[in-house]
Design an enzyme around this catalytic site. Structure first.
Site, PDB file in Angstrom:
ATOM      1  N   ASP A 244      -0.606  28.933  17.892  1.00 14.80           N
ATOM      2  CA  ASP A 244       0.774  29.303  18.176  1.00 14.80           C
ATOM      3  C   ASP A 244       1.507  28.027  18.576  1.00 14.80           C
ATOM      4  O   ASP A 244       1.143  27.373  19.560  1.00 14.80           O
ATOM      5  CB  ASP A 244       0.794  30.325  19.317  1.00 14.80           C
ATOM      6  N   HIS A 262      15.381  26.603  12.783  1.00 16.44           N
ATOM      7  CA  HIS A 262      16.539  27.502  12.689  1.00 16.44           C
ATOM      8  C   HIS A 262      16.213  28.934  13.112  1.00 16.44           C
ATOM      9  O   HIS A 262      17.124  29.737  13.330  1.00 16.44           O
ATOM     10  CB  HIS A 262      17.149  27.463  11.280  1.00 16.44           C
TER      11      HIS A 262
END
Length: 353
Positions: A244, A262
Site C-alpha cells: 500500500d 490526481h
C-alpha cells in the site's frame, strides 16, 4: 426595408443583444444535450458495434443481427455517433467505422473500448449527476450515492474494481510508449512503478532501457493481472512488490507515479510523496506522470477529468504551480516539467537540499 437612421442607437443595440441571447439559448440547450453522446458511445462499446463494422460497411439490420440489438434503436445511436465522426453513414444507409472510431474495436492495438466503459461507468456517471452537491456542500458526491468512499466501494464490489483496473490499463496503453520515450532514463539502476497497475508503463520503460531493472508495486489483487511476463525482451529484469503506497514504497533510483496523484487530495499526496522521497536512492528522481492543467481557456482533457475526480474521488488535476507546492510539502523540489505527445507531462522531482 431601408435602414432607419432615426432609430435610437439604444434600440438597435437592444435588438442585437436580444439576438445574441437567442444564440446563447440555442448554444446552451445543445450543450445540455451533450451528455447523450458519451451515453451513445458507451452503448456502442457495450454491444461491440465497432467490431461488427471491422469487416466493412453494414446496415443497421445487419449490425443488429450481428450484435443482438434492436435495429431501429441501434440506428438512432449510430446516427448520433456519426455527428462526431466515430462512424459515417452513406447514401445507402450503411454505416462505416471511421479512422477516428477504430480504437473502439476490442481487437486492435491501443483499443480504448474498456476505457470508454470505465469513464462512463456508474461509478463516475451517477455522482456526476449530483455535481451541484459538490458545489453547495463541498467534497465528493460519490459517498452520498454509494454510501462509502470510492476505493472502499472497490473493495466490496468486484465488478466496479474490474471495470476500473481493466479500463485504466486500456486508457494507459496508448500513452505508455510515448511517455516512456519522452524521458531520458539512467543507463542503470532500478525503476519502481508505484501503483503501477498491470505494468504497461514499466514494460515500455524496460524495453527501451536494457540496463534497468524494474519493480511493479501495487495491491495483490491488482498485481494478479499484470502482463510483464508477456515480454521476453524484459525477462529476468523485473519483480513485483505487494503493498500500500500510503504505508511504504520500494526503494529505487527512479520512482514512477502515473495517473496516481490526481486520485488523492493534497494531504494524501504529501503522505505518498513523502514515502517516495524516503525510498529514493542518492541522486534519484520521482517522476509524476500526470496531466498539468494549462492556465488558459482552451479545451483540455484534464479540465473534464478534474470534474470526475471532484464528484467521485478526493483528488484533482493540478497546475504546474500546484505540483511545485505539493512536492515542496513532501520534501521534494520540482526540477522540470517535460511535455509528452499525450495529455500527460513528466513532472520531475528531486530531494530538496
Amino acid at each position: 426595408m431601408p435602414h432607419d437612421e432615426s432609430r435610437p442607437a439604444a434600440d438597435r443595440s437592444g435588438a442585437g443583444a436580444e439576438e445574441g441571447l437567442r444564440r446563447s439559448a440555442a448554444f446552451l440547450v445543445d450543450e445540455a444535450l451533450g451528455f447523450a453522446f458519451p451515453a451513445a458511445l458507451r452503448a456502442a462499446a457495450d454491444t461491440g458495434v465497432a467490431d461488427a463494422l471491422a469487416a466493412g460497411p453494414a446496415t443497421p439490420d445487419e449490425l443488429a443481427a450481428a450484435t443482438g440489438t434492436d435495429a431501429r434503436n441501434l440506428y438512432r445511436v449510430l446516427r448520433l455517433l456519426a455527428t462526431r465522426a466515430v462512424v459515417a453513414e452513406d447514401e445507402r444507409g450503411r454505416f462505416t467505422l471511421t479512422e477516428a472510431g477504430q480504437a473502439l474495436r476490442a481487437d486492435v492495438p491501443y483499443s480504448v473500448r474498456d476505457a470508454v466503459r470505465m469513464l462512463t461507468d456508474r461509478a463516475f456517471w451517477l455522482p456526476a449527476g449530483r455535481m451541484t452537491d459538490c458545489l453547495t456542500e463541498g467534497g465528493t458526491a460519490f459517498d452520498a450515492v454509494f454510501g462509502m468512499p470510492f476505493f472502499d466501494h472497490f473493495a466490496q464490489d468486484e465488478r466496479t474494481a474490474a471495470v476500473f483496473h481493466v479500463g485504466m490499463a486500456a486508457m494507459s496503453e496508448a500513452e505508455n510508449a510515448a511517455v516512456a520515450a519522452a524521458y531520458a532514463f539512467p543507463d542503470t539502476g532500478t525503476v519502481v512503478d508505484v501503483g503501477g497497475g498491470h505494468g504497461g508503463l514499466l514494460r515500455e520503460v524496460l524495453r527501451r532501457n536494457p540496463g534497468l531493472r524494474g519493480v511493479l508495486h501495487d495491491r495483490a489483487h491488482v498485481l494478479a493481472g499484470h502482463r510483464l511476463d508477456d515480454e521476453k525482451e524484459i525477462a529476468g529484469r523485473w519483480s513485483t512488490a505487494e503493498g500500500d503506497f500510503f504505508t511504504a514504497v520500494p526503494a529505487g533510483d527512479v520512482l514512477l507515479l502515473k495517473r496516481i496523484t490526481h486520485d488523492w487530495d493534497d494531504d494524501e499526496c504529501v503522505t505518498l510523496l513523502g514515502h517516495c522521497r524516503r525510498a529514493l536512492r542518492p541522486g534519484g528522481r520521482v517522476l509524476v506522470l500526470d496531466a498539468v492543467v494549462p492556465r488558459d481557456n482552451a479545451p483540455h482533457q484534464a479540465k473534464a477529468m478534474d470534474l470526475l475526480m471532484m464528484v467521485s474521488l478526493t483528488g484533482r488535476e493540478r497546475t504546474e504551480a500546484d505540483f511545485a507546492e505539493l512536492l515542496g510539502r513532501a520534501g521534494l523540489r520540482l526540477s522540470r516539467v517535460l511535455p509528452t505527445p499525450t495529455v500527460l507531462s513528466v513532472v520531475e522531482a528531486v530531494v530538496q537540499n
